[in-house]
Motif scaffolding. Sequence first.
Motif, PDB file in Angstrom:
ATOM      1  N   GLY A 130       0.803  -1.225   0.000  1.00 20.18           N
ATOM      2  CA  GLY A 130       0.000   0.000   0.000  1.00 20.18           C
ATOM      3  C   GLY A 130       0.833   1.270   0.000  1.00 20.18           C
ATOM      4  N   VAL A 132       4.002   3.440  -1.794  1.00 22.79           N
ATOM      5  CA  VAL A 132       4.906   3.517  -2.965  1.00 22.79           C
ATOM      6  C   VAL A 132       6.173   4.328  -2.676  1.00 22.79           C
ATOM      7  N   HIS A 133       6.276   4.884  -1.465  1.00 24.33           N
ATOM      8  CA  HIS A 133       7.429   5.745  -1.149  1.00 24.33           C
ATOM      9  C   HIS A 133       8.702   4.897  -1.062  1.00 24.33           C
ATOM     10  N   ASP A 134       9.517   4.941  -2.115  1.00 24.87           N
ATOM     11  CA  ASP A 134      10.659   4.020  -2.146  1.00 24.87           C
ATOM     12  C   ASP A 134      12.028   4.705  -2.189  1.00 24.87           C
ATOM     13  N   THR A 178      10.457  -0.679   4.868  1.00 21.36           N
ATOM     14  CA  THR A 178      10.263   0.774   4.852  1.00 21.36           C
ATOM     15  C   THR A 178       8.769   1.087   4.794  1.00 21.36           C
ATOM     16  N   MET A 181       3.972   5.887   5.710  1.00 20.26           N
ATOM     17  CA  MET A 181       2.658   6.377   6.119  1.00 20.26           C
ATOM     18  C   MET A 181       2.173   5.680   7.389  1.00 20.26           C
ATOM     19  N   THR A 182       1.481   6.444   8.217  1.00 21.23           N
ATOM     20  CA  THR A 182       0.949   5.877   9.463  1.00 21.23           C
ATOM     21  C   THR A 182      -0.059   4.768   9.151  1.00 21.23           C
ATOM     22  N   ILE A 205      14.688  -5.001  10.427  1.00 18.75           N
ATOM     23  CA  ILE A 205      15.006  -3.592  10.645  1.00 18.75           C
ATOM     24  C   ILE A 205      13.936  -2.733   9.956  1.00 18.75           C
ATOM     25  N   GLY A 209       9.789   7.490   7.126  1.00 18.67           N
ATOM     26  CA  GLY A 209       9.113   8.653   7.708  1.00 18.67           C
ATOM     27  C   GLY A 209       8.257   8.481   8.948  1.00 18.67           C
ATOM     28  N   ALA A 228      19.528   5.462   7.029  1.00 19.25           N
ATOM     29  CA  ALA A 228      19.879   4.369   6.125  1.00 19.25           C
ATOM     30  C   ALA A 228      21.377   4.049   6.161  1.00 19.25           C
TER      31      ALA A 228
HETATM   32  C1  B12 Z   1       8.118  12.033  -2.317  1.00 19.88           C
HETATM   33  C2  B12 Z   1       6.770  11.822  -1.656  1.00 19.88           C
HETATM   34  C3  B12 Z   1       5.786  11.168  -2.412  1.00 19.88           C
HETATM   35  C4  B12 Z   1       6.030  10.598  -3.794  1.00 19.88           C
HETATM   36  C5  B12 Z   1       6.741   9.241  -3.633  1.00 19.88           C
HETATM   37  C6  B12 Z   1       7.741   8.969  -4.749  1.00 19.88           C
HETATM   38  C7  B12 Z   1       8.595   7.792  -4.425  1.00 19.88           C
HETATM   39  N1  B12 Z   1       8.892   7.016  -5.478  1.00 19.88           N
HETATM   40  O1  B12 Z   1       9.025   7.541  -3.298  1.00 19.88           O
HETATM   41  C8  B12 Z   1       4.575  10.470  -4.340  1.00 19.88           C
HETATM   42  C9  B12 Z   1       4.209  11.750  -5.046  1.00 19.88           C
HETATM   43  C10 B12 Z   1       4.302   9.301  -5.263  1.00 19.88           C
HETATM   44  C11 B12 Z   1       3.774  10.407  -3.032  1.00 19.88           C
HETATM   45  C12 B12 Z   1       2.496   9.896  -2.958  1.00 19.88           C
HETATM   46  C13 B12 Z   1       1.729   9.926  -1.797  1.00 19.88           C
HETATM   47  N2  B12 Z   1       2.070  10.487  -0.631  1.00 19.88           N
HETATM   48 CO1  B12 Z   1       3.839  11.148  -0.235  1.00 19.88          CO
HETATM   49  N3  B12 Z   1       5.377  12.087   0.264  1.00 19.88           N
HETATM   50  C14 B12 Z   1       6.509  12.272  -0.330  1.00 19.88           C
HETATM   51  C15 B12 Z   1       7.421  13.161   0.547  1.00 19.88           C
HETATM   52  C16 B12 Z   1       7.308  14.594   0.020  1.00 19.88           C
HETATM   53  C17 B12 Z   1       8.889  12.803   0.630  1.00 19.88           C
HETATM   54  C18 B12 Z   1       9.179  11.349   1.034  1.00 19.88           C
HETATM   55  C19 B12 Z   1      10.639  11.052   0.779  1.00 19.88           C
HETATM   56  O2  B12 Z   1      10.974  10.440  -0.232  1.00 19.88           O
HETATM   57  N4  B12 Z   1      11.541  11.514   1.672  1.00 19.88           N
HETATM   58  C20 B12 Z   1      12.990  11.385   1.483  1.00 19.88           C
HETATM   59  C21 B12 Z   1      13.452   9.987   1.941  1.00 19.88           C
HETATM   60  C22 B12 Z   1      14.963   9.916   1.741  1.00 19.88           C
HETATM   61  O3  B12 Z   1      13.147   9.864   3.313  1.00 19.88           O
HETATM   62  P1  B12 Z   1      12.665   8.495   3.973  1.00 19.88           P
HETATM   63  O4  B12 Z   1      11.911   7.676   3.035  1.00 19.88           O
HETATM   64  O5  B12 Z   1      12.064   8.791   5.306  1.00 19.88           O
HETATM   65  O6  B12 Z   1      14.044   7.707   4.213  1.00 19.88           O
HETATM   66  C23 B12 Z   1      15.034   8.111   5.111  1.00 19.88           C
HETATM   67  C24 B12 Z   1      14.878   7.502   6.488  1.00 19.88           C
HETATM   68  O7  B12 Z   1      13.543   7.410   6.914  1.00 19.88           O
HETATM   69  C25 B12 Z   1      15.576   6.188   6.363  1.00 19.88           C
HETATM   70  N5  B12 Z   1      14.831   4.990   5.955  1.00 19.88           N
HETATM   71  C26 B12 Z   1      13.918   4.803   5.014  1.00 19.88           C
HETATM   72  N6  B12 Z   1      13.557   3.524   4.957  1.00 19.88           N
HETATM   73  C27 B12 Z   1      14.260   2.885   5.873  1.00 19.88           C
HETATM   74  C28 B12 Z   1      14.279   1.551   6.234  1.00 19.88           C
HETATM   75  C29 B12 Z   1      15.138   1.139   7.237  1.00 19.88           C
HETATM   76  C30 B12 Z   1      15.183  -0.290   7.579  1.00 19.88           C
HETATM   77  C31 B12 Z   1      15.967   2.093   7.892  1.00 19.88           C
HETATM   78  C32 B12 Z   1      16.846   1.645   8.946  1.00 19.88           C
HETATM   79  C33 B12 Z   1      15.945   3.425   7.527  1.00 19.88           C
HETATM   80  C34 B12 Z   1      15.093   3.815   6.525  1.00 19.88           C
HETATM   81  O8  B12 Z   1      16.554   6.384   5.382  1.00 19.88           O
HETATM   82  C35 B12 Z   1      16.320   7.517   4.581  1.00 19.88           C
HETATM   83  C36 B12 Z   1      17.527   8.431   4.691  1.00 19.88           C
HETATM   84  O9  B12 Z   1      18.311   8.152   5.794  1.00 19.88           O
HETATM   85  C37 B12 Z   1       6.726  12.989   1.963  1.00 19.88           C
HETATM   86  C38 B12 Z   1       6.858  14.196   2.900  1.00 19.88           C
HETATM   87  C39 B12 Z   1       8.088  14.139   3.736  1.00 19.88           C
HETATM   88  N7  B12 Z   1       8.611  15.284   4.000  1.00 19.88           N
HETATM   89  O10 B12 Z   1       8.544  13.075   4.141  1.00 19.88           O
HETATM   90  C40 B12 Z   1       5.285  12.720   1.572  1.00 19.88           C
HETATM   91  C41 B12 Z   1       4.409  11.860   2.480  1.00 19.88           C
HETATM   92  C42 B12 Z   1       5.198  10.670   2.972  1.00 19.88           C
HETATM   93  N8  B12 Z   1       3.351  11.425   1.584  1.00 19.88           N
HETATM   94  C43 B12 Z   1       2.191  11.368   2.175  1.00 19.88           C
HETATM   95  C44 B12 Z   1       0.969  10.996   1.527  1.00 19.88           C
HETATM   96  C45 B12 Z   1      -0.286  11.091   2.368  1.00 19.88           C
HETATM   97  C46 B12 Z   1       0.962  10.556   0.196  1.00 19.88           C
HETATM   98  C47 B12 Z   1      -0.258  10.161  -0.615  1.00 19.88           C
HETATM   99  C48 B12 Z   1      -1.352   9.363   0.127  1.00 19.88           C
HETATM  100  C49 B12 Z   1      -0.829  11.443  -1.237  1.00 19.88           C
HETATM  101  C50 B12 Z   1      -2.148  11.261  -1.959  1.00 19.88           C
HETATM  102  N9  B12 Z   1      -3.175  11.788  -1.328  1.00 19.88           N
HETATM  103  O11 B12 Z   1      -2.191  10.650  -3.002  1.00 19.88           O
HETATM  104  C51 B12 Z   1       0.370   9.330  -1.746  1.00 19.88           C
HETATM  105  C52 B12 Z   1       0.481   7.871  -1.296  1.00 19.88           C
HETATM  106  C53 B12 Z   1       0.804   6.938  -2.364  1.00 19.88           C
HETATM  107  C54 B12 Z   1       1.031   5.560  -1.771  1.00 19.88           C
HETATM  108  N10 B12 Z   1       0.043   4.699  -1.862  1.00 19.88           N
HETATM  109  O12 B12 Z   1       2.077   5.298  -1.223  1.00 19.88           O
HETATM  110  C55 B12 Z   1       2.275  11.779   3.630  1.00 19.88           C
HETATM  111  C56 B12 Z   1       2.164  10.617   4.618  1.00 19.88           C
HETATM  112  C57 B12 Z   1       1.416  11.027   5.876  1.00 19.88           C
HETATM  113  C58 B12 Z   1       1.461   9.963   6.915  1.00 19.88           C
HETATM  114  N11 B12 Z   1       2.185  10.237   7.974  1.00 19.88           N
HETATM  115  O13 B12 Z   1       0.835   8.951   6.807  1.00 19.88           O
HETATM  116  C59 B12 Z   1       3.630  12.575   3.655  1.00 19.88           C
HETATM  117  C60 B12 Z   1       4.356  12.549   5.003  1.00 19.88           C
HETATM  118  C61 B12 Z   1       3.277  14.033   3.246  1.00 19.88           C
HETATM  119  C62 B12 Z   1       2.448  14.742   4.313  1.00 19.88           C
HETATM  120  N12 B12 Z   1       3.060  15.542   5.140  1.00 19.88           N
HETATM  121  O14 B12 Z   1       1.261  14.589   4.376  1.00 19.88           O
HETATM  122  N13 B12 Z   1       4.481  10.929  -2.014  1.00 19.88           N
END
Ligand code: B12
Length: 254
Positions: A130, A132-134, A178, A181-182, A205, A209, A228
């Motif tokens: 569910g 797609v955030h990869d 990974t 979303m909540t 692990i 977010g 990461a």
């Molecule tokens: C980019 C993004 C998208 C892109 C995703 C593209 C992609 N291929 O990933 C798109 C546009 C597709 C998207 C869609 C949606 N999104 Co979005 N998205 C984001 C955004 C802006 C950035 C996420 C991101 O990539 N961050 C950068 C990466 C590097 O961070 P990260 O994943 O957290 O990873 C870091 C660490 O967490 C860690 N990490 C990650 N994984 C793992 C695993 C392990 C084991 C470990 C140790 C560490 C680790 O390592 C990384 C770096 O150190 C966030 C907002 C935000 N500021 O986070 C919203 C956000 C995540 N999205 C959100 C939402 C709601 C959606 C949608 C439902 C929107 C909609 N209404 O359609 C859809 C959901 C689609 C779905 N079914 O998944 C919400 C989630 C809210 C929640 N808390 O539930 C957020 C938080 C925005 C918000 N503030 O409302 N989204």
Amino acid sequence: MIDIDPSSILVRYNVKLESQRSPDDVAREIFPEDELIRSIVEAVFEGDEDEVLVAIQEAVDQGKDAIDLIDDALIVGMGIVSQLYDEGLLFLPDVMIASQAMTDGIEYCKKVSGRSHEYKGKVVSFVVEGDVHDIGKKILTVFLRSNGYEVVDLGSDVPIDEVVSAVVENKPIMLTGTALMTTTMYSFREVKNRLLDNGVNIPFICGGGAVTQDFVERYDLGLYCDDAAVVPKIADEVLRDATIEDLRAKFHRN
Ligand code: B12
């Protein structure tokens, strides 16, 4: 018309730029001395996929072992990129581009040698069903691969059945999940239940977010981490037979 002397502005900007050390300057100091190895390391650092292959071929023609080049040059180059990323001197796109050059290089080395590279261990990685955030997961796999681990990357929005089958089939040393979303992070708990039902007892692990340490430590096998870059260090500990309790003691915040 305002009377501005552009040369004085340029001089001022130059002075500012020259006073800072660029990532290239820092990297040059840590590049290996061996010319043949250095060319490969430099090409990975630059993210130049074509040049990586040219440099590998040159090293092999001069007598280097293609498989040894994976650890001695490609992973060294990626290590320098990871180090500079940690220090804030390089950015995410630099890491991704370099990792592609390193991956192409590894494939080329394997092809040229006809042998297979020995990895430190295998890890399965996925983004929960569910979701797609990869982007975070991609970074994670880059760090693992650049530290000598083989990663079975299942992609994003992966059904629980598929995760469990992949773990049973591949027998990894650990699993990474990974969730951003909540609403989706609750599948971690279900994955953990299904792993235990199948007699699989490996560290799981979890990060991304919305995930918190408080949430993850409530279920067996779960280890939380928000960075990461730390995941290869966790994998190294798993290879040293660390238990979930040991890992939590070492990597969880008090
Ligand atoms: C980019 C993004 C998208 C892109 C995703 C593209 C992609 N291929 O990933 C798109 C546009 C597709 C998207 C869609 C949606 N999104 Co979005 N998205 C984001 C955004 C802006 C950035 C996420 C991101 O990539 N961050 C950068 C990466 C590097 O961070 P990260 O994943 O957290 O990873 C870091 C660490 O967490 C860690 N990490 C990650 N994984 C793992 C695993 C392990 C084991 C470990 C140790 C560490 C680790 O390592 C990384 C770096 O150190 C966030 C907002 C935000 N500021 O986070 C919203 C956000 C995540 N999205 C959100 C939402 C709601 C959606 C949608 C439902 C929107 C909609 N209404 O359609 C859809 C959901 C689609 C779905 N079914 O998944 C919400 C989630 C809210 C929640 N808390 O539930 C957020 C938080 C925005 C918000 N503030 O409302 N989204």
